[in-house]
Design a protein around this motif. Structure first.
Motif, short mmCIF file in Angstrom:
data_model
loop_
_atom_site.label_atom_id
_atom_site.label_comp_id
_atom_site.label_asym_id
_atom_site.label_seq_id
_atom_site.Cartn_x
_atom_site.Cartn_y
_atom_site.Cartn_z
N PHE A 53 0.81 -1.21 0.00
CA PHE A 53 0.00 0.00 0.00
C PHE A 53 0.84 1.26 0.00
O PHE A 53 0.57 2.20 -0.75
N GLU A 54 1.86 1.32 0.83
CA GLU A 54 2.66 2.55 0.91
C GLU A 54 3.33 2.83 -0.43
O GLU A 54 3.42 3.99 -0.86
N ALA A 55 3.79 1.81 -1.13
CA ALA A 55 4.36 1.99 -2.47
C ALA A 55 3.30 2.50 -3.44
O ALA A 55 3.58 3.34 -4.31
N GLN A 56 2.08 2.01 -3.31
CA GLN A 56 0.99 2.50 -4.15
C GLN A 56 0.73 3.99 -3.87
O GLN A 56 0.58 4.79 -4.80
N ALA A 57 0.67 4.36 -2.59
CA ALA A 57 0.42 5.76 -2.23
C ALA A 57 1.54 6.65 -2.75
O ALA A 57 1.28 7.73 -3.30
N GLU A 58 2.77 6.21 -2.61
CA GLU A 58 3.91 6.98 -3.11
C GLU A 58 3.79 7.19 -4.62
O GLU A 58 4.00 8.29 -5.14
N ARG A 59 3.42 6.14 -5.34
CA ARG A 59 3.29 6.25 -6.79
C ARG A 59 2.16 7.19 -7.18
O ARG A 59 2.30 7.99 -8.11
N ASP A 63 -5.77 1.65 5.71
CA ASP A 63 -4.65 2.26 4.98
C ASP A 63 -4.58 3.78 5.14
O ASP A 63 -3.63 4.41 4.68
N ALA A 64 -5.56 4.38 5.78
CA ALA A 64 -5.60 5.84 5.91
C ALA A 64 -4.35 6.42 6.58
O ALA A 64 -3.80 7.41 6.09
N PRO A 65 -3.85 5.86 7.69
CA PRO A 65 -2.65 6.45 8.30
C PRO A 65 -1.42 6.41 7.38
O PRO A 65 -0.66 7.38 7.32
N ALA A 66 -1.23 5.33 6.65
CA ALA A 66 -0.09 5.23 5.73
C ALA A 66 -0.25 6.26 4.61
O ALA A 66 0.72 6.92 4.21
N HIS A 67 -1.47 6.41 4.10
CA HIS A 67 -1.69 7.42 3.06
C HIS A 67 -1.41 8.81 3.61
O HIS A 67 -0.79 9.64 2.94
N TYR A 79 -5.72 -1.83 -7.53
CA TYR A 79 -5.63 -0.49 -6.96
C TYR A 79 -6.22 -0.48 -5.55
O TYR A 79 -7.35 -0.90 -5.34
N ARG A 80 -5.44 0.04 -4.60
CA ARG A 80 -5.94 0.18 -3.23
C ARG A 80 -6.30 1.62 -2.89
O ARG A 80 -6.87 1.88 -1.83
N LEU A 81 -5.94 2.55 -3.80
CA LEU A 81 -6.33 3.94 -3.63
C LEU A 81 -6.32 4.65 -4.97
O LEU A 81 -5.68 4.20 -5.93
N GLU A 82 -7.03 5.76 -5.00
CA GLU A 82 -7.02 6.69 -6.13
C GLU A 82 -7.18 8.08 -5.51
O GLU A 82 -7.94 8.24 -4.55
N VAL A 83 -6.46 9.05 -6.04
CA VAL A 83 -6.51 10.41 -5.49
C VAL A 83 -6.75 11.39 -6.63
O VAL A 83 -6.05 11.37 -7.64
N GLU A 84 -7.73 12.24 -6.42
CA GLU A 84 -8.11 13.28 -7.38
C GLU A 84 -7.79 14.63 -6.75
O GLU A 84 -8.09 14.84 -5.56
#
Length: 142
Positions: free
Chosen positions: A59-65, A96-100, A128-133
């Motif tokens: 997850f943290e790698a996904q958030a970083e990307r 996953d909110a704290p890691a994001h 996908y575990r997250l998407e950010v707009e």
């Protein structure tokens, strides 16, 4: 309404946290006011896809990307993460909110955009575990 100091001298966003709304629960403003003459820039939801089409499992790698992609998209139009005025985050797992939040903080620094977080059942691709707009604002010409 109580105004907070501008984010930076060249980004004169007025931040407000009206006492009736309570203090923000994180690094955001309850209300962000954009000055007249600013141009809004809308980014599509950014996902954790890598250049080769793969998606990190962690997850943290996904958030970083995701945040790397946001920074690259903003740079393509001459902006950076300081210009972000609104963030909408979609998470599949609320755990996953704290890691994001940690990754997001590295990119936003002292910026406090208006923000919304949602937990959804699934995103467009199962990996996908997250998407950010985000929405950004280009300051008015001086």
């Amino acid at each position: 309404m109580t105004a907070i100091a501008s984010i930076t001298a060249d980004l004169p966003f007025a931040l407000h946290n009206p006492p009736a709304l309570g203090a923000p629960l994180g690094a955001y403003a309850q209300v962000l006011e954009i000055p007249a003459g600013a141009a809004l820039v809308f980014l599509s939801g950014q996902t954790p896809i890598l250049e080769d089409g793969s998606v990190p499992e962690d997850f943290e790698a996904q958030a970083e990307r995701v945040w790397q992609r946001i920074a690259m998209a903003l740079a393509a139009v001459g902006l950076d993460c300081r210009h972000i005025c609104r963030v909408v985050t979609y998470l599949v797992d609320p755990a996953d909110a704290p890691a994001h939040a940690r990754v997001r903080a590295r990119y936003l620094g002292a910026a406090r955009p208006a923000s919304t977080g949602l937990v959804v059942q699934a995103l467009f691709q199962p990996a996908y575990r997250l998407e950010v707009e985000v929405t950004a604002a280009r300051p008015p010409a001086a």
